[in-house]
Motif scaffolding. Structure first.
Motif, PDB file in Angstrom:
ATOM      1  N   ARG A  42       0.806  -1.230   0.000  1.00 37.63           N
ATOM      2  CA  ARG A  42       0.000   0.000   0.000  1.00 37.63           C
ATOM      3  C   ARG A  42       0.831   1.268   0.000  1.00 37.63           C
ATOM      4  N   GLU A  43       1.965   1.259   0.718  1.00 43.16           N
ATOM      5  CA  GLU A  43       2.742   2.490   0.807  1.00 43.16           C
ATOM      6  C   GLU A  43       3.454   2.811  -0.502  1.00 43.16           C
ATOM      7  N   ARG A  44       4.097   1.785  -1.052  1.00 37.65           N
ATOM      8  CA  ARG A  44       4.787   1.986  -2.320  1.00 37.65           C
ATOM      9  C   ARG A  44       3.787   2.406  -3.397  1.00 37.65           C
ATOM     10  N   ARG A  45       2.614   1.771  -3.346  1.00 35.54           N
ATOM     11  CA  ARG A  45       1.567   2.053  -4.341  1.00 35.54           C
ATOM     12  C   ARG A  45       1.112   3.511  -4.267  1.00 35.54           C
ATOM     13  N   ALA A  46       0.797   3.957  -3.039  1.00 25.14           N
ATOM     14  CA  ALA A  46       0.292   5.326  -2.867  1.00 25.14           C
ATOM     15  C   ALA A  46       1.314   6.333  -3.379  1.00 25.14           C
ATOM     16  N   LYS A  47       2.556   6.110  -3.004  1.00 24.60           N
ATOM     17  CA  LYS A  47       3.611   7.044  -3.382  1.00 24.60           C
ATOM     18  C   LYS A  47       3.791   7.084  -4.906  1.00 24.60           C
ATOM     19  N   SER A  48       3.930   5.914  -5.518  1.00 24.73           N
ATOM     20  CA  SER A  48       4.243   5.959  -6.959  1.00 24.73           C
ATOM     21  C   SER A  48       3.037   6.386  -7.804  1.00 24.73           C
ATOM     22  N   MET A  49       1.826   6.022  -7.377  1.00 27.24           N
ATOM     23  CA  MET A  49       0.673   6.447  -8.174  1.00 27.24           C
ATOM     24  C   MET A  49       0.452   7.960  -8.080  1.00 27.24           C
ATOM     25  N   VAL A  50       0.654   8.510  -6.879  1.00 23.70           N
ATOM     26  CA  VAL A  50       0.507   9.968  -6.726  1.00 23.70           C
ATOM     27  C   VAL A  50       1.598  10.690  -7.527  1.00 23.70           C
ATOM     28  N   ALA A  74       2.977   6.810   3.692  1.00 24.83           N
ATOM     29  CA  ALA A  74       4.094   6.331   2.885  1.00 24.83           C
ATOM     30  C   ALA A  74       5.320   7.233   3.034  1.00 24.83           C
ATOM     31  N   VAL A  75       5.123   8.555   3.032  1.00 27.42           N
ATOM     32  CA  VAL A  75       6.301   9.430   3.092  1.00 27.42           C
ATOM     33  C   VAL A  75       6.875   9.481   4.503  1.00 27.42           C
TER      34      VAL A  75
END
Lengths: 236, 246
Positions: free
Chosen positions: B195-203, B243-244
């Motif tokens: 979830r964290e990697r996903r949120a960061k890269s999609m944003v 995530a950050v």
């Protein structure tokens, strides 16, 4: 491809931009709320008002720290707000020839569409306001014997005198009132938007947060407008 | 019924476009909006003119292919439907309707009313999937999923990627789309590990596609054919901050 991709660093993240605008916006809302309540001291009399102002200044380093913090909040809020507005204009270079809101769950209003305009006008007002009062006669770098008073044996700045003088002029009084209405419009969208930006997300609470945001904005504006009008019309 | 259409015509991505006015004398109240455009195109073909290009596929409101701005509203005046499910009975004889493509720098116009929505594909490709091997189907009830989470996840998963959120947003922001994709996976056990990697890269991908920032106008929710709530955006912000912060 876009404005954002050419910028780098954590400040260019669309989420962080909103969090910064939201946190600083809520902080500044608390500040204007406190400022408004402080202004109401004038209704108790000029001495109470001067003593309140003197108390703030006499906090010394703490007062400067608060001022510095406020300056930082204003700068971050303004710079991020302008960057968001510029990015948004770029994101839709060609405007629709016809555009209207779909209504319903949309909270798009004249207030939400004009945040950058009300914000920039408030920024201009802030500079004029600081020059008129904080750095006005009797203020820092502008010492004046005529604007000194002694209350209970303590010599302090007679800010109440300056306030009374300023709000004798119609353009200053009504201009000030008009700007406070802009503040109300800015807060109409700003308070709820900040909550949403900070991740408040209970659908059941949204209407309450939205309503409270509007009430807070209207209350702050009403409180700010009351004192100048009372002076102008000779009530105090 | 006779309908007058003001339609955006543009021959290619880098050619300036313009509005053309057409009369459709054979429209009838039973037609869907797209069928009415079909009638217009038959008319244009008979006259030896180029038909108006527009996207569609299922015409059942579930594929997300169609979408035009009708009289200033993405998918037209009827909420919670794509424009294929808008019917001409909502219009009166003699009405004039203005039709424009989605307008956003992130959605360059290909021709007439067709825009290139591959920015959405790139946002999903940046992390809108589950790549961990989940193994064979687990025994029932061995991984409990709260009913509320499952329901909410499904609400977000109804996003058909039509792009109306971008089109309706005064800022041309893709926040609702990205947020729906991030949120529906974040709520389920399968999506949780990434979830964290996903949120960061999609944003980050969304930001690099030239879409605007969200100003919480909530217009996206009003034009979304699936009525996806902007609570998804609040959730995306939480996921991103999580995530950050690391």
């Amino acid at each position: 491809m876009s404005s954002s991709s050419t910028e780098s660093g954590w400040l260019s993240s669309p989420i962080l931009k909103k969090v910064i605008t939201g946190v600083t916006g809520l902080g500044l809302t608390l500040f204007v709320l406190g400022h408004m309540v402080g202004n109401l001291a004038m209704f108790t009399g000029p001495d109470a008002y001067n003593q309140y102002a003197h108390f703030l200044v006499s906090l010394g380093p703490l007062f400067y720290a608060i001022e510095l913090g406020l300056l930082a909040f204003f700068l971050f809020h303004i710079v991020t707000g302008i960057r968001i507005a510029i990015g948004n204009r770029r994101a839709r270079n060609t405007r629709y020839s016809v555009y209207k809101t779909a209504g319903g769950p949309s909270r798009q209003t004249a207030a939400s569409r004009s945040m950058i305009i009300t914000g920039l006008l408030l920024m201009v007002f802030l500079v004029i306001h600081l020059l008129s009062f904080k750095f006005g006669p009797g203020g820092p770098g502008n010492a004046s014997q005529a604007y000194l008073t002694t209350i209970d044996g303590v010599e302090m700045r007679d800010l109440a005198k300056l306030v009374h003088e300023k709000f004798q002029t119609p353009w200053y009084t009504f201009g000030y009132a008009a700007i406070m209405l802009l503040l109300m419009i800015h807060l109409r969208h700003g308070v709820w938007s900040a909550m949403q930006s900070l991740g408040a997300m209970r659908p059941s609470l949204t209407p309450i947060v939205y309503a409270l945001g509007g009430l807070l904005g209207a209350g702050i504006a009403a409180g700010f407008i009351a004192m100048p009008l009372a002076i102008y019309f000779g009530f105090i | 019924m006779i309908i007058t259409l003001k339609v955006w015509r543009q021959e290619g991505p880098d050619v300036p476009g313009r509005f053309e006015t057409y009369k459709v004398p054979d429209a009838n109240p039973h037609m869907s909006f797209l069928e009415m455009l079909d009638v217009l195109n038959e008319q244009l073909i008979k006259e030896g003119k180029d038909p108006v290009e527009f996207d569609y596929d299922c015409r059942e409101g579930i594929c997300g292919s169609c979408g035009v701005v009708i009289d200033g509203q993405a998918h037209g005046p009827q909420q919670r439907t794509a424009c294929c499910q808008l019917h001409m009975r909502h219009y009166k004889d003699g009405d004039t309707i203005v039709i424009e493509p989605w307008r956003a720098e992130g959605f360059p116009i290909i021709r007439d009313l067709v825009v290139d929505r591959s920015a959405f594909d790139r946002i999903v490709a940046a992390g809108g999937y589950v790549s961990v091997n989940t193994g064979a189907a687990p025994d029932a009830n061995s991984i409990p999923v709260p009913k509320d989470d499952a329901d909410l996840s499904m609400d977000y998963a109804t996003c058909i990627g039509c792009g109306a959120c971008v089109a309706g947003c005064p800022n041309a922001s893709a926040s609702l789309f990205t947020a729906a994709k991030i949120s529906h996976l974040a709520l389920l056990p399968q999506g949780d590990p990434e979830r964290e990697r996903r949120a960061k890269s999609m944003v980050d991908q969304m930001a690099s596609e030239g879409f605007g920032d969200c100003s919480n106008h909530a217009e996206c929710e009003a034009v979304c054919p699936k009525g996806i709530s902007i609570d998804a955006i609040a959730r995306m912000r939480r996921e991103y901050m999580r995530a950050v912060r690391g």
